[in-house]
Design an enzyme around this catalytic site. Structure first.
Site, PDB file in Angstrom:
ATOM      1  N   ALA A   1      14.076 -17.543  14.483  1.00 32.39           N
ATOM      2  CA  ALA A   1      12.609 -17.600  14.408  1.00 32.39           C
ATOM      3  C   ALA A   1      11.984 -16.290  14.869  1.00 32.39           C
ATOM      4  O   ALA A   1      12.434 -15.664  15.828  1.00 32.39           O
ATOM      5  CB  ALA A   1      12.098 -18.757  15.258  1.00 32.39           C
TER       6      ALA A   1
ATOM      7  N   HIS B   1       0.841  -1.207   0.000  1.00 30.64           N
ATOM      8  CA  HIS B   1       0.000   0.000   0.000  1.00 30.64           C
ATOM      9  C   HIS B   1       0.873   1.253   0.000  1.00 30.64           C
ATOM     10  O   HIS B   1       2.052   1.204   0.357  1.00 30.64           O
ATOM     11  CB  HIS B   1      -0.914   0.018   1.222  1.00 30.64           C
ATOM     12  CG  HIS B   1      -1.858  -1.139   1.291  1.00 30.64           C
ATOM     13  ND1 HIS B   1      -2.926  -1.287   0.438  1.00 30.64           N
ATOM     14  CD2 HIS B   1      -1.868  -2.224   2.100  1.00 30.64           C
ATOM     15  CE1 HIS B   1      -3.564  -2.398   0.727  1.00 30.64           C
ATOM     16  NE2 HIS B   1      -2.946  -2.997   1.726  1.00 30.64           N
TER      17      HIS B   1
ATOM     18  N   LYS C   1      19.090  -8.258  13.393  1.00 31.10           N
ATOM     19  CA  LYS C   1      20.475  -7.789  13.445  1.00 31.10           C
ATOM     20  C   LYS C   1      21.409  -8.976  13.632  1.00 31.10           C
ATOM     21  O   LYS C   1      21.026 -10.001  14.201  1.00 31.10           O
ATOM     22  CB  LYS C   1      20.662  -6.802  14.594  1.00 31.10           C
ATOM     23  CG  LYS C   1      19.854  -5.520  14.438  1.00 31.10           C
ATOM     24  CD  LYS C   1      20.092  -4.597  15.618  1.00 31.10           C
ATOM     25  CE  LYS C   1      19.272  -3.308  15.475  1.00 31.10           C
ATOM     26  NZ  LYS C   1      19.474  -2.397  16.633  1.00 31.10           N
TER      27      LYS C   1
END
Length: 206
Positions: free
Chosen positions: A177, A122, A197
């Site tokens: 994860a 969008h 990071k």
């Protein structure tokens, strides 16, 4: 000797062959030994999708317990959208939403319920999202921003990760994860978090 074949086992066997026909119908090019288990949503404008050998994609049905019953989706937003997947790639119930280009290398593993998208989908300007005239004429805020995503060889992406536009994940790196990857990740490292990071260097000689 197992005398009873479970319904789930029958579904897996059927889908393996059905999906090869389904992918051909969707004009997806794939290599040898493709295994796609359960139904996968192939949506959009049928962009150029090329898949290498030994591709494995599990999609809901509890086949991968971590993915539960969430079905995978491969979406190309335009006829010139491109998805290239190398050899020996495994994916579980991922949502792949591509406007420009996604490149996945060889021996890549993508964990359960990951999302990979190369665009914002969008506009940033709220008036543009309303469909109204924006005061920011010809500004980036009035157009949907998109940039290619590249996942290099031997990358392992943990479950429930989100990979966003313009990102390159370097070869052999591991993404923890639940991470949200917004910027490039170098090769040979472990990275995690939101934003993702580098937390450890791996495979470093010397």
């Amino acid at each position: 000797m197992k005398l009873i074949i479970s319904p789930n086992s029958l579904t897996i066997r059927f889908c393996k062959w059905f999906n090869r026909l389904y992918f051909r119908y969707k004009k997806i090019h794939f290599g040898k030994n493709m295994q796609v288990y359960n139904k996968v949503y192939i949506t959009g404008n049928r962009g150029n999708i090329n898949i290498g050998d030994d591709f494995h994609f599990t999609s809901g049905g509890g086949i991968n317990p971590i993915a539960k019953n969430i079905r995978g989706c491969i979406h190309t937003n335009h006829t010139d959208s491109e998805i290239t997947i190398g050899n020996h790639v495994g994916i579980s119930s991922a949502c792949i939403y591509i406007m420009k280009r996604l490149t996945i290398g060889n021996y890549v593993d993508i964990g359960a319920n990951c999302t990979i998208m190369d665009s914002d989908v969008h506009q940033l300007d709220y008036l543009a999202r309303r469909g109204e005239k924006s005061s920011y004429v010809n500004d980036v805020r009035t157009t949907v921003q998109s940039a290619p995503v590249t996942i290099e060889d031997d990358v392992w992406i943990g479950a429930h990760c989100i990979i966003l536009k313009g990102v390159t994940i370097g070869a052999r790196s591991i993404i923890g994860a639940g991470s949200v990857v917004t910027k490039n990740i170098p090769a040979d490292c472990i990275a995690a978090g939101n934003p993702c990071k580098v937390i450890k260097v791996i495979n470093k000689n010397g």
